[in-house]
Write an enzyme that holds these catalytic residues in place. Sequence first.
Site, PDB file in Angstrom:
ATOM      1  N   ASP A 101      -3.754   5.714 -17.501  1.00 63.09           N
ATOM      2  CA  ASP A 101      -4.274   5.592 -16.137  1.00 63.09           C
ATOM      3  C   ASP A 101      -3.191   5.824 -15.080  1.00 63.09           C
ATOM      4  OD1 ASP A 101      -6.405   5.191 -14.479  1.00 63.09           O
ATOM      5  OD2 ASP A 101      -6.300   3.002 -14.492  1.00 63.09           O
ATOM      6  N   LYS A 184     -10.335  -6.236  -6.147  1.00 62.70           N
ATOM      7  CA  LYS A 184     -10.530  -4.789  -5.950  1.00 62.70           C
ATOM      8  C   LYS A 184      -9.248  -4.040  -6.325  1.00 62.70           C
ATOM      9  CE  LYS A 184      -9.978  -1.556  -3.037  1.00 62.70           C
ATOM     10  NZ  LYS A 184      -9.683  -0.454  -3.977  1.00 62.70           N
ATOM     11  N   PRO A 185      -9.276  -3.379  -7.488  1.00 67.31           N
ATOM     12  CA  PRO A 185      -8.101  -2.590  -7.876  1.00 67.31           C
ATOM     13  C   PRO A 185      -8.041  -1.299  -7.078  1.00 67.31           C
ATOM     14  CG  PRO A 185      -9.610  -2.962  -9.727  1.00 67.31           C
ATOM     15  CD  PRO A 185     -10.342  -3.319  -8.477  1.00 67.31           C
ATOM     16  N   GLU A 187      -8.423   2.497  -6.351  1.00 66.31           N
ATOM     17  CA  GLU A 187      -9.377   3.501  -6.839  1.00 66.31           C
ATOM     18  C   GLU A 187      -8.684   4.574  -7.679  1.00 66.31           C
ATOM     19  OE1 GLU A 187      -8.365   2.840  -3.876  1.00 66.31           O
ATOM     20  OE2 GLU A 187      -8.331   4.554  -2.507  1.00 66.31           O
ATOM     21  N   GLU A 258       2.207  -8.243   0.123  1.00 63.22           N
ATOM     22  CA  GLU A 258       3.437  -7.705  -0.452  1.00 63.22           C
ATOM     23  C   GLU A 258       3.392  -6.211  -0.194  1.00 63.22           C
ATOM     24  OE1 GLU A 258       5.701  -5.888  -2.461  1.00 63.22           O
ATOM     25  OE2 GLU A 258       4.932  -6.659  -4.367  1.00 63.22           O
ATOM     26  N   GLY A 260       5.729  -2.561   1.447  1.00 62.02           N
ATOM     27  CA  GLY A 260       6.712  -1.613   0.928  1.00 62.02           C
ATOM     28  C   GLY A 260       8.131  -2.140   0.923  1.00 62.02           C
ATOM     29  N   CYS A 292       7.740  -1.200  -5.662  1.00 61.06           N
ATOM     30  CA  CYS A 292       8.107  -1.718  -4.342  1.00 61.06           C
ATOM     31  C   CYS A 292       9.532  -2.233  -4.355  1.00 61.06           C
ATOM     32  CB  CYS A 292       7.147  -2.820  -3.929  1.00 61.06           C
ATOM     33  SG  CYS A 292       7.051  -4.132  -5.137  1.00 61.06           S
ATOM     34  N   GLU A 391       9.885   4.737   2.533  1.00 56.93           N
ATOM     35  CA  GLU A 391       9.631   4.478   1.110  1.00 56.93           C
ATOM     36  C   GLU A 391       9.065   5.746   0.475  1.00 56.93           C
ATOM     37  OE1 GLU A 391       6.446   1.678   0.097  1.00 56.93           O
ATOM     38  OE2 GLU A 391       7.792   0.784  -1.384  1.00 56.93           O
ATOM     39  N   LYS A 461      10.672  -8.902   7.302  1.00 64.26           N
ATOM     40  CA  LYS A 461      10.317  -7.763   8.165  1.00 64.26           C
ATOM     41  C   LYS A 461       9.005  -7.096   7.697  1.00 64.26           C
ATOM     42  CE  LYS A 461      14.888  -6.382   7.952  1.00 64.26           C
ATOM     43  NZ  LYS A 461      15.964  -5.436   8.187  1.00 64.26           N
ATOM     44  N   GLY A 464       6.341  -7.665   4.248  1.00 68.86           N
ATOM     45  CA  GLY A 464       5.206  -8.523   3.912  1.00 68.86           C
ATOM     46  C   GLY A 464       5.193  -9.887   4.550  1.00 68.86           C
TER      47      GLY A 464
HETATM   48  O1  TXE Z   1      -1.590   2.432  -1.070  1.00 67.57           O
HETATM   49  P1  TXE Z   1      -2.652   1.633  -0.247  1.00 67.57           P
HETATM   50  P2  TXE Z   1      -1.588   3.958  -1.379  1.00 67.57           P
HETATM   51  C1  TXE Z   1       3.198   2.230  -0.789  1.00 67.57           C
HETATM   52  C2  TXE Z   1       3.878   3.475  -1.279  1.00 67.57           C
HETATM   53  C3  TXE Z   1       2.785   4.459  -1.317  1.00 67.57           C
HETATM   54  C4  TXE Z   1       2.022   4.053  -0.092  1.00 67.57           C
HETATM   55  C5  TXE Z   1       0.586   4.468  -0.070  1.00 67.57           C
HETATM   56  O2  TXE Z   1       4.851   3.883  -0.374  1.00 67.57           O
HETATM   57  O3  TXE Z   1       3.213   5.761  -1.246  1.00 67.57           O
HETATM   58  O4  TXE Z   1       2.081   2.654  -0.088  1.00 67.57           O
HETATM   59  O5  TXE Z   1      -0.036   4.194  -1.319  1.00 67.57           O
HETATM   60  C6  TXE Z   1      -6.632  -0.597  -0.830  1.00 67.57           C
HETATM   61  N1  TXE Z   1      -8.963  -2.206   3.453  1.00 67.57           N
HETATM   62  N2  TXE Z   1       2.791   1.351  -1.839  1.00 67.57           N
HETATM   63  O6  TXE Z   1      -2.193   4.797  -0.334  1.00 67.57           O
HETATM   64  O7  TXE Z   1      -3.518   2.545   0.518  1.00 67.57           O
HETATM   65  C7  TXE Z   1      -6.589   0.550  -1.800  1.00 67.57           C
HETATM   66  O8  TXE Z   1      -7.891   0.926  -2.195  1.00 67.57           O
HETATM   67  C8  TXE Z   1      -8.818  -2.822   2.271  1.00 67.57           C
HETATM   68  C9  TXE Z   1       3.605   0.196  -2.006  1.00 67.57           C
HETATM   69  O9  TXE Z   1      -2.149   4.098  -2.709  1.00 67.57           O
HETATM   70  O10 TXE Z   1      -1.918   0.590   0.460  1.00 67.57           O
HETATM   71  C10 TXE Z   1      -5.752  -0.053  -2.921  1.00 67.57           C
HETATM   72  O11 TXE Z   1      -6.553  -0.912  -3.717  1.00 67.57           O
HETATM   73  N3  TXE Z   1      -8.191  -2.272   1.226  1.00 67.57           N
HETATM   74  C11 TXE Z   1       3.158  -0.693  -3.036  1.00 67.57           C
HETATM   75  C12 TXE Z   1      -4.728  -0.890  -2.158  1.00 67.57           C
HETATM   76  O12 TXE Z   1      -5.309  -1.117  -0.878  1.00 67.57           O
HETATM   77  C13 TXE Z   1      -7.654  -1.052   1.388  1.00 67.57           C
HETATM   78  C14 TXE Z   1       2.082  -0.402  -3.930  1.00 67.57           C
HETATM   79  C15 TXE Z   1      -3.367  -0.217  -1.990  1.00 67.57           C
HETATM   80  O13 TXE Z   1      -3.559   1.035  -1.399  1.00 67.57           O
HETATM   81  C16 TXE Z   1      -7.774  -0.363   2.609  1.00 67.57           C
HETATM   82  C17 TXE Z   1       1.306   0.762  -3.604  1.00 67.57           C
HETATM   83  C18 TXE Z   1      -8.459  -0.993   3.668  1.00 67.57           C
HETATM   84  N4  TXE Z   1      -8.604  -0.418   4.863  1.00 67.57           N
HETATM   85  C19 TXE Z   1       1.694   1.582  -2.597  1.00 67.57           C
HETATM   86  N5  TXE Z   1      -7.138   0.823   2.472  1.00 67.57           N
HETATM   87  C20 TXE Z   1       3.919  -1.898  -3.361  1.00 67.57           C
HETATM   88  N6  TXE Z   1       4.289  -2.685  -2.365  1.00 67.57           N
HETATM   89  O14 TXE Z   1       4.159  -2.168  -4.512  1.00 67.57           O
HETATM   90  C21 TXE Z   1      -6.648   0.887   1.216  1.00 67.57           C
HETATM   91  N7  TXE Z   1      -6.962  -0.247   0.549  1.00 67.57           N
END
Ligand code: TXE
Length: 499
Positions: A101, A184-185, A187, A258, A260, A292, A391, A461, A464
């Site tokens: 996955d 909600k994981p 997508e 939590e 970036g 992260c 990031e 900052k 988170g």
């Molecule tokens: O994450 P998103 P994305 C950072 C990393 C990456 C960037 C974007 O830099 O390139 O974020 O990744 C849900 N309301 N990290 O776009 O969008 C979404 O469906 C509610 C850092 O994949 O933040 C998913 O389940 N939920 C990081 C979750 O949020 C919403 C881990 C994360 O998606 C939503 C991942 C909304 N409006 C990415 N929009 C870390 N800190 O470990 C999206 N989601």
Amino acid sequence: MSLRRRLQDEPKTVTSHIGGRFVAAAGKPIDIVDPANEAVVAVLHEADDAEVDRAVSVARNAFENGQWRTATTAQRQAALMAIHDCILENAAELAELESVDTGIPLSQTRGMHVPRAAYNFRFFAETINQSGGDVFTQEQGILSMVTHEPIGVCGLIGPWNMPLGLTAMKIAGALAFGNTCVVKPSELTPLTVARLVELVSGLLPEGVLNLVNGRGHITGAALVSHPRIDMVSFTGGTETGRAILAALAEGIKLPAMELGGKSASIVFADADIDYALNGALLGSFMNNGQMCLAGSRIFVQRAVAEQFIERFAQRTGRMAVGDPLVEETEIGPMINGAQCERMLHYAESGAKQGATLLTGGRLHQASNRGFFAEPTAMLAPDNDLAICREEIFGPFATLQIFDEEDEVIAKANDSDFGLVGYVWTEGLERGLRVSSALRTGTVMVNTPIVRDLRTGFGGYKMSGLGREGAKGSRAMFTEEKATIIARGKRQFPHMGLNG
Ligand code: TXE
């Protein structure tokens, strides 16, 4: 037949799981692809507002009228330990599914992520046994008790980069403190969390653990703006965190976020250089660099810079990139094509802004299918370049040279983020001094990536709000209640006696 092969032949259907069963596939179908070969391995059916509402209502009912909130500690512990055991019994399947996955090498999903997912449940089972309140007796005749009560229905939103491990931590914490939840994981990577919920929901009272699937702006947004959830625990990007905060502000609800990072890894000349080199490589490139807490902004003190940087670049260039299911693979594919493009774009922008490409910076040539990029290292002249500030979330490290301790502390802190700092030195005093000067939620001295759940993990900052871990998770998943008891009749002014 391998799990991957079975999924390619017959892609899995992923739907919401509400009140103990999967719902019928109805919502918009979204293909889930194996990032190593772009084959469709599952089809997700997106939950709309009505389906999210149903999941929240079931969780609400289970919270208010069910037995989980009022269960004894021993009952909750038994359920959490049963989940722990169940994950370990199914570890081989979960690890392979996670690698298919996400593209994370199997050696890491099997060796770390799945055991870690299980351990979360054991950790929180043990934690609640020791998690008491406070009693204050100083005031004559007054007993003040502080207790921690479940907060209610928790919306748990997970990212794609370590879906099982990070989401398991949220689920374990929320359940341990007596809440019910809707998960909600991402997508992009819904498979292992869906399998986890399928495996374990029967070990819990009905409606305690529910799952919805879909894109962030549809399913995620419906969940965070739902009036009957009580809090949201989110791991993901900073921009998304901002949108979720805005949605929660409407209902005056608590977030835990939590977000970036752009963590500095500081190599002092007095470090054990071989050891620091190994640690800095692992800290930058583990999990395909999609972490992260990656220590991907590396600072090296001038006296050792030349040899450290040369060896870092050589080792980066020699990393085994390939199929995550192959045992020797060190770097698997990026999560998708967009993330690959993003990495290449940063390599280009870095070069334009004056950085030197040491290795990588291109798509990986070994396969014409899958989202493979070469692990990349760039030498940056200063900290203002986009590659040192933003990031990147891929196998991409920047290296900078410094002279003085004060100078490197200022540069490390010159960041919008404040998640982790890494310090490599043989001087304990220096390690402690630099640790207290770094504006980050965690500092690791002479080690890459240790996650001790007894400590809170979270950021300063823009990295988170709140901390995940024993006390931090209790703060996030409980309401604090003060009960003030008069022990006997008190003397106080009586009102209304003269009317
Ligand atoms: O994450 P998103 P994305 C950072 C990393 C990456 C960037 C974007 O830099 O390139 O974020 O990744 C849900 N309301 N990290 O776009 O969008 C979404 O469906 C509610 C850092 O994949 O933040 C998913 O389940 N939920 C990081 C979750 O949020 C919403 C881990 C994360 O998606 C939503 C991942 C909304 N409006 C990415 N929009 C870390 N800190 O470990 C999206 N989601």
